[in-house]
Enzyme design. Structure first.
Site, short mmCIF file in Angstrom:
data_model
loop_
_atom_site.label_atom_id
_atom_site.label_comp_id
_atom_site.label_asym_id
_atom_site.label_seq_id
_atom_site.Cartn_x
_atom_site.Cartn_y
_atom_site.Cartn_z
N LYS A 1 0.81 -1.21 0.00
CA LYS A 1 0.00 0.00 0.00
C LYS A 1 0.85 1.27 0.00
O LYS A 1 0.46 2.28 -0.60
CB LYS A 1 -0.96 -0.02 1.19
N ASN B 1 -4.98 1.85 -1.23
CA ASN B 1 -5.38 0.52 -1.68
C ASN B 1 -6.07 0.52 -3.03
O ASN B 1 -6.58 -0.50 -3.47
CB ASN B 1 -6.24 -0.19 -0.64
N ASP C 1 -10.49 2.41 2.67
CA ASP C 1 -10.70 1.93 4.03
C ASP C 1 -11.43 2.96 4.89
O ASP C 1 -12.21 2.61 5.77
CB ASP C 1 -9.36 1.59 4.69
N GLY D 1 -3.76 -2.47 15.11
CA GLY D 1 -3.12 -2.72 13.83
C GLY D 1 -2.78 -1.41 13.15
O GLY D 1 -3.68 -0.63 12.83
N GLY E 1 -1.48 -0.05 6.70
CA GLY E 1 -2.15 0.97 5.90
C GLY E 1 -3.63 1.08 6.20
O GLY E 1 -4.18 2.18 6.32
N ALA E 2 -4.31 -0.07 6.34
CA ALA E 2 -5.74 -0.04 6.61
C ALA E 2 -6.03 0.55 7.98
O ALA E 2 -6.95 1.37 8.14
CB ALA E 2 -6.32 -1.45 6.51
N TYR F 1 -12.13 -10.70 6.48
CA TYR F 1 -13.33 -11.51 6.30
C TYR F 1 -12.94 -12.97 6.19
O TYR F 1 -11.98 -13.33 5.52
CB TYR F 1 -14.14 -11.05 5.08
#
Length: 542
Positions: A316, A337, A352, A376, A379-380, A458
């Site tokens: 990313k 992304n 995101d 976390g 990047g996200a 997911y």
């Protein structure tokens, strides 16, 4: 925004032959064979993996043509038979199979050529790993691709001196990500040659090959294999094969591990629905700048330009660096992304942010005034942290690796807590933005009773965190809801078209036939999927 316009109606769609490969003992069961009827056009028996089944029994359950393949160790597989026994098995197979695979050099001997007529021969060549081509320098990508393609042409020229019904060339992916294999097909003008690269890095070449002239496409009868071969079901559901509608451009997902992503299935379904002449492919990438350079060279040589990418870990940051224009969110967190072509310039952004806020809003959660913890700092995670801050939340960053956590804290200006010292107590929005799925990253029992847990990954079955969240009676929003929002936004950016409302993304993922009113974007967030997904994704949520 450059709209990708439809080319349907100006040319007639073609069709490839879909070959189901029997590579596991369970593939020989009557139930699986019957299940391939109407799904695959032909079967290939990998005798080096499943032995020599009775062809008459196979034909009782499957009516299509049968191919016999006994891959040797020299060609990358298990059979270590001596020449006498190998030739005896191939000659015996010729009495019962429609096509028999003959490996270039070793099998092209008078005994076999006399006993196996031209109409039953498939001459194949699989490049041994020991001769994998050198990576070379970035500036030589164009020349290297041309040289590799020319080497394959010479290889094929030697193979075609033996008359056969079909020819198959499978090089190693090498520095050019297997580009030489599909490029070989573009100039041959033949309908009896198939070429693709081996291994997971060559999966995209297997899928693309039929559009470039390969007459067949191979898929495993069962689950996808470690060799990069998709399943027959995956070829149909993710790429619309064996139909070959017009193709003018490529999109794709670029990351270290793309094999489990559902993005190709969802994007290609939308492209087909809108009749847009493009294909969305999985690109495993080790070094992003090298891939970026390669993509333009390949696009020019194959006349299939890259028009956009979704980008997943760990590239990313690289997406921001190669973009001509990156939006403020992407610049601040140093990650994007999505890359897409807009009026001749490459733009980068992160979806995101919008996905997190949208899914929270659908669950009735207003971030303003809440204390939020983002676990976390990839990047996200950074993108979601920025979105929550702009929505009025008080954001704390949490990370297992101290260096990355402190770097994100310095970049964004939010407080940071190491994961080893983090407690969810006092935070009413908990965002999980790591790929850890086997265990909850923090003790959910310590969370406040009014806390909302938002997870970006997911999985099916649900992750350990989602199971613990629901068991504790808390509101949990899993990565499926985030995925559907992200895909909708990414598709709009990549193509210039909104995702078709008629598509039910949940049905595409789970193989169900949900009614139209159960469309994903109208479904309340925080509910677990009604049906199991076919498979899971790997890495960060896209």
């Amino acid at each position: 925004m450059e709209l990708l316009t439809s080319a349907y109606g100006t040319s007639v769609a073609r069709r490839a032959q879909l070959v189901a490969v029997l590579a596991e003992p369970e593939d020989l069961s009557p139930a699986r064979l019957r299940g391939l009827t109407g799904v695959a056009d032909a079967l290939e028996v990998r005798a080096d993996l499943v032995g020599d089944p009775d062809p008459h029994r196979l034909r009782r359950h499957f009516r299509g043509p049968l191919t016999y393949s006994l891959r040797s160790r020299r060609h990358g597989r298990r059979s270590a038979l001596g020449p006498v026994e190998r030739r005896a098995r191939l000659l015996r197979a010729a009495q019962q199979y429609d096509l028999v695979d003959l490996e270039a050099m070793d099998d092209l001997v008078p005994e076999l050529l006399v006993g196996i007529p031209t109409r039953q021969r498939r001459v194949s060549w699989h490049q041994p790993e020991a001769t994998r081509p050198d990576r070379g320098a970035d500036r030589w990508f164009g020349a290297a691709m041309r040289e590799a393609s020319e080497a394959l042409r010479h290889r094929f020229a030697a193979m075609r001196t033996v008359p056969a019904a079909a020819y198959l060339l499978v090089p190693q992916p090498g520095a050019q990500y297997g580009a030489a294999a599909p490029l070989l097909l573009t100039g041959l003008g033949r309908t009896d040659v198939t070429a693709f690269a081996s291994g997971p890095a060559g999966t995209w070449t297997r899928v693309l090959a039929p559009w470039l002239g390969a007459p067949v496409v191979f898929g495993r009868a069962g689950a996808p294999g470690a060799d990069g071969m998709p399943s027959v079901a995956q070829l149909r559901s993710d790429y619309g094969l064996p139909a070959l509608p017009p193709l003018d451009a490529l999109f794709g997902i670029a990351g270290r591990a793309t094999g489990g992503s559902l993005a190709p299935r969802l994007h290609n379904a939308a492209l087909r629905h809108l009749r847009l002449p493009a294909l969305y492919l999985p690109f495993p990438v080790d070094v992003f700048p090298r891939f970026w350079h390669w993509a333009f060279v390949f696009g020019a040589l194959a006349r299939l330009p890259l028009r956009g990418l979704t980008v997943i870990a760990p590239h990313k940051r690289g997406a921001v660096e190669v973009a001509d224009i990156a939006d403020p969110h992407a610049l601040r967190c140093g990650a994007a992304n999505v890359l897409w072509l807009d009026a001749g310039r490459w733009r980068a952004t992160t979806t995101d942010t919008a996905a997190a806020l949208h899914t929270l809003a659908r669950a009735g959660v207003e971030p303003g005034g809440r204390s939020a913890a983002v676990i976390g700092c990839g990047g996200a995670g950074q993108a979601v942290a920025l979105a929550l801050d702009q929505a009025g939340a008080r954001v704390t960053l949490v990370n297992r690796g101290d260096a990355r956590g402190r770097d994100a804290s310095s970049r964004l200006g939010f407080p940071y807590v190491p994961l080893s010292r983090f407690s969810p107590a006092g935070h009413t929005v908990l965002v999980h933005a790591t790929p850890v799925v086997e265990r909850p990253p923090f003790p959910i029992t310590a969370a406040d009773r009014d806390a909302v847990v938002l997870e970006l990954v997911y999985r099916d079955p649900p992750t350990a965190l989602m199971r613990a969240t629901h068991a504790g009676g808390l509101v949990g929003i899993d990565g499926w809801d985030v995925l559907f929002v992200e895909v909708s936004e990414q598709f709009r950016l990549l193509t210039g078209h909104p995702l078709p409302e008629a598509l039910t993304l949940r049905s595409l993922c789970f193989g169900s036939a949900e009614p139209a009113e159960a469309h994903d974007l109208a479904k309340p967030a925080g509910q677990p999927p009604a049906r199991s997904a076919m498979r899971s994704a790997s890495g960060e949520a896209t």
